[in-house]
Design a protein around this motif. Structure first.
Motif, short mmCIF file in Angstrom:
data_model
loop_
_atom_site.label_atom_id
_atom_site.label_comp_id
_atom_site.label_asym_id
_atom_site.label_seq_id
_atom_site.Cartn_x
_atom_site.Cartn_y
_atom_site.Cartn_z
N ALA A 89 0.75 -1.45 -0.07
CA ALA A 89 -0.14 -0.19 -0.20
C ALA A 89 0.77 1.18 -0.26
CB ALA A 89 -1.15 0.07 1.30
N LEU A 90 1.78 1.24 0.68
CA LEU A 90 2.31 2.40 0.60
C LEU A 90 3.68 2.56 -0.66
CD1 LEU A 90 3.91 4.31 2.59
CD2 LEU A 90 6.04 2.65 3.36
N TYR A 91 3.88 1.57 -1.15
CA TYR A 91 4.64 1.31 -1.83
C TYR A 91 4.04 2.56 -3.31
CZ TYR A 91 7.22 0.00 -6.06
OH TYR A 91 8.08 0.08 -7.86
N TYR A 92 2.98 1.70 -3.49
CA TYR A 92 2.02 2.06 -4.46
C TYR A 92 0.95 3.60 -4.39
CZ TYR A 92 2.30 -2.57 -6.56
OH TYR A 92 3.73 -3.88 -7.29
N SER A 93 0.60 3.60 -3.49
CA SER A 93 0.21 4.92 -2.95
C SER A 93 1.81 6.18 -2.92
CB SER A 93 -0.45 4.62 -1.32
OG SER A 93 0.76 4.99 -0.74
N GLY A 94 3.41 5.82 -2.64
CA GLY A 94 3.89 6.55 -2.89
C GLY A 94 3.91 7.15 -4.29
N ILE A 95 4.23 5.52 -5.38
CA ILE A 95 4.21 6.12 -6.59
C ILE A 95 3.30 6.74 -7.26
CG2 ILE A 95 4.01 4.95 -8.41
CD1 ILE A 95 6.79 3.62 -8.02
N ALA A 96 1.63 6.53 -6.79
CA ALA A 96 1.27 7.27 -7.30
C ALA A 96 1.01 9.27 -6.52
CB ALA A 96 -0.54 6.77 -6.30
N SER B 45 13.29 10.25 -7.18
CA SER B 45 12.97 9.37 -5.98
C SER B 45 11.40 7.93 -6.39
CB SER B 45 12.01 9.78 -4.57
OG SER B 45 11.23 10.15 -5.31
N LEU B 46 11.23 8.46 -7.64
CA LEU B 46 9.85 8.10 -8.20
C LEU B 46 10.61 6.61 -9.24
CD1 LEU B 46 7.30 10.13 -9.18
CD2 LEU B 46 7.01 8.44 -7.80
N VAL B 47 12.03 6.79 -9.78
CA VAL B 47 13.13 6.06 -10.47
C VAL B 47 13.54 4.49 -9.78
CG1 VAL B 47 14.71 5.63 -11.65
CG2 VAL B 47 13.53 7.69 -12.02
N LEU B 48 13.85 5.55 -8.44
CA LEU B 48 14.26 4.71 -7.50
C LEU B 48 13.83 3.58 -7.31
CD1 LEU B 48 17.15 7.14 -5.69
CD2 LEU B 48 17.79 5.15 -7.36
N LEU B 49 12.46 4.14 -6.58
CA LEU B 49 10.53 2.84 -6.56
C LEU B 49 11.15 2.16 -7.25
CD1 LEU B 49 9.10 5.57 -4.03
CD2 LEU B 49 10.38 3.07 -3.55
N ILE B 50 10.85 2.57 -8.95
CA ILE B 50 9.80 1.77 -9.31
C ILE B 50 11.84 0.79 -10.06
CG2 ILE B 50 9.59 1.26 -12.10
CD1 ILE B 50 7.91 4.19 -11.75
N ILE B 51 12.52 1.09 -9.84
CA ILE B 51 13.54 -0.19 -9.81
C ILE B 51 13.81 -0.62 -9.08
CG2 ILE B 51 15.89 -0.11 -9.99
CD1 ILE B 51 16.48 2.34 -10.94
N ALA B 52 13.50 -0.27 -7.61
CA ALA B 52 13.00 -0.84 -6.40
C ALA B 52 12.18 -2.13 -5.92
CB ALA B 52 13.55 -0.81 -4.74
N GLY B 53 11.18 -1.76 -6.58
CA GLY B 53 9.78 -2.97 -6.24
C GLY B 53 8.81 -2.40 -4.86
N CYS B 180 18.12 1.37 -2.96
CA CYS B 180 17.47 1.79 -4.03
C CYS B 180 16.27 2.42 -3.05
CB CYS B 180 17.53 0.98 -5.17
SG CYS B 180 18.50 0.87 -6.44
N ARG B 181 15.35 1.01 -2.32
CA ARG B 181 13.62 1.34 -1.87
C ARG B 181 14.29 2.35 -0.81
NH1 ARG B 181 13.14 -3.38 -0.40
NH2 ARG B 181 12.30 -4.17 -2.37
N ILE B 182 14.97 2.34 0.49
CA ILE B 182 14.94 3.44 0.65
C ILE B 182 15.70 4.61 0.24
CG2 ILE B 182 16.80 3.28 2.79
CD1 ILE B 182 16.99 0.63 2.89
N THR B 183 16.75 4.91 -0.03
CA THR B 183 16.64 5.61 -0.72
C THR B 183 15.94 6.62 -1.36
OG1 THR B 183 19.18 4.97 -1.27
CG2 THR B 183 18.34 7.64 -2.55
N GLY B 184 14.79 5.50 -2.28
CA GLY B 184 13.61 6.68 -2.86
C GLY B 184 13.11 6.41 -1.47
N TYR B 185 12.62 6.36 -1.03
CA TYR B 185 10.97 7.01 0.12
C TYR B 185 12.36 8.18 0.71
CZ TYR B 185 8.61 2.86 -0.23
OH TYR B 185 7.64 1.96 -0.30
N VAL B 186 13.26 8.04 1.21
CA VAL B 186 13.98 9.04 1.49
C VAL B 186 13.53 10.74 0.65
CG1 VAL B 186 16.06 10.22 2.67
CG2 VAL B 186 15.46 7.83 3.20
#
Lengths: 111, 329
Positions: A89-96, B45-53, B180-186
């Motif tokens: 939920a966190l991941y997809y809401s963040g991306i969205a 951040s979006l790029v890093l989160l997409i890479i990480a999943g 990547c996920r941690i950096t993306g969230y930060v």
């Protein structure tokens, strides 16, 4: 036992005489000259130190084990983990949220 | 340490490349810095989160106070850098921002209790001398306020780097995807906080514009509503965020974890020089105007660079000597 009682030299002598009559000269092993073999030249000595051999073998086994451990650790780290619903939920809401902000900026350009 | 140094150098290269790309863009279209920083971080951040999943450590990262502290110090650093550029030239600001190397040495020695050698302090003094030389060239009318802005801005950057080094989930990460996920969230939290801040300041500054006091001066550097929908600002920020900011932020997190804050900051002291070299290449190729720098700034910058290289060399030399001593023992 007397030396003359030994039948082998006697038998050999008879055998030798018979062969000589046939035109062959048979010599006893004692009469043959020894082979001139130099053990160093013939490389009879070990090339490697046995302790070194054992060490090399042990190191190879250690490396093999380490590589196996590394492989297993990689497998362990990259194994598919169950991801909790909250994480999803966190991941997809963040991306969205991120894409929504970017789209808002881009759509706003038209007005 | 070699791994940390490698990631620090990659960070410096990509950081400088982003500065030069920004200069090339600015030479063709005017862009708004605050909106640029915000969209740039958001895209990275979006790029890093997409890479990480999706995966572990995401929720923990958001819950960590370190993440929010990083965001706060990032916002402060960016705001004060923009304010500094309003008072002094960009080249001077870029060089004097390396005062963070001095602050980092003090923070890691006094507050963290890490051992330092006499060579570290000699290098720090050389850097301080370079900063003092640049500060001496400021206009006396704005010197005091400029120095306060530089101090608060560099302190924010120092604290941000220190927080990055001690970020618990970043230190728990085991794979590239997790990092990547941690950096993306930060970065997502940072960009969201920064967006809220500049939206608020835009709203407030609309009523402060025209005033002759410090509020009026700050309002003059805040973005207008139209800046949020400026195509060159948004698109250049998205482009650079996806291809440069994402990479150097990832490398920054790995570098601060493996090489420690002080070495990372010393390597980043070389950013102005690498930027200058890239700017020269860009000007030769005809993409950007030739870089301009006063003799005072250049001399001060050289002192700062020399101090940083001295500290890195002595640290590396000491680490190698210790390794040899251990091997002999």
């Amino acid at each position: 036992m007397n030396k003359d009682d030994n039948i082998i030299p006697f038998a050999f002598k008879r055998f030798q005489e018979r062969r000589r009559n046939d035109g062959m000269d048979i010599k006893s092993p004692e009469d043959k000259p020894a082979l001139d073999i130099d053990p160093v030249k013939q490389n009879f000595r070990r090339d490697t130190d046995p302790i070194e051999e054992i060490r090399t073998f042990t190191e190879a086994r250690v490396m093999q084990e380490r590589s196996l451990n590394k492989h297993l650790m990689e497998q362990l780290l990259t194994r598919p983990e169950p991801v909790s619903t909250n994480e999803h939920a966190l991941y997809y809401s963040g991306i969205a949220l991120g894409f929504a902000i970017l789209f808002a900026f881009n759509i706003g350009m038209k007005f | 340490m070699a791994r940390g140094l490698f990631f620090s150098i990659i960070t410096v290269l990509f950081w400088a490349l982003e500065h030069v790309s920004l200069k090339v863009i600015v030479s063709h279209w005017p862009i708004e810095p605050a909106v640029f920083v915000c969209v740039n971080l958001l895209t990275a951040s979006l790029v890093l989160l997409i890479i990480a999943g999706p995966g572990r450590l995401g929720l923990e990262t958001i819950k960590q106070p370190h993440t929010w502290a990083y965001s706060l110090f990032s916002v402060l650093n960016n705001v004060f850098f923009v304010l500094a550029v309003g008072l002094i030239s960009a080249a001077e600001a870029s060089f004097i921002w390396r005062f963070n190397a001095v602050l980092t040495m003090i923070v890691v020695w006094f507050f963290i209790g890490r051992s330092t050698s006499v060579y570290d302090w000699i290098g720090t003094l050389i850097i301080l001398g370079g900063c003092a030389l640049i500060a001496a060239g400021f206009d006396p009318q704005i010197r005091d306020i400029a120095l306060v802005i530089v101090f608060v801005g560099t302190l924010s950057m120092t604290l941000r780097t220190t927080v990055t080094e001690f970020h618990p989930t970043s230190n728990q990460s085991r794979t590239i995807k997790e990092q990547c996920r941690i950096t993306g969230y930060v970065l997502l939290v940072t960009s969201a906080a920064f967006l809220l801040f500049i939206l608020g300041m835009t709203y407030v500054s609309s009523s402060l514009t025209g005033r002759q006091d410090v509020f009026g001066m700050v309002a003059a550097y805040m973005p207008q509503r139209s800046d949020f929908f400026d195509p060159p600002t948004i698109w250049s920020a998205m482009l650079l965020g996806a291809f440069l900011t994402a990479i150097y932020n990832y490398c920054q997190f790995v570098a601060t974890r493996t090489a420690k804050s002080e070495i990372f900051i010393m390597v980043t002291a070389l950013v102005p020089f690498v930027t200058y070299a890239f700017e020269l290449i860009a000007s030769v190729l005809g993409y950007a105007p030739a870089p301009e720098m006063s003799t005072r700034s250049l001399t001060g910058g050289c002192l700062i660079g020399a101090g940083a290289i001295f500290i890195i060399y002595m640290r590396f030399h000491r680490a190698r000597r210790e390794k040899v001593t251990r091997a002999v023992a």
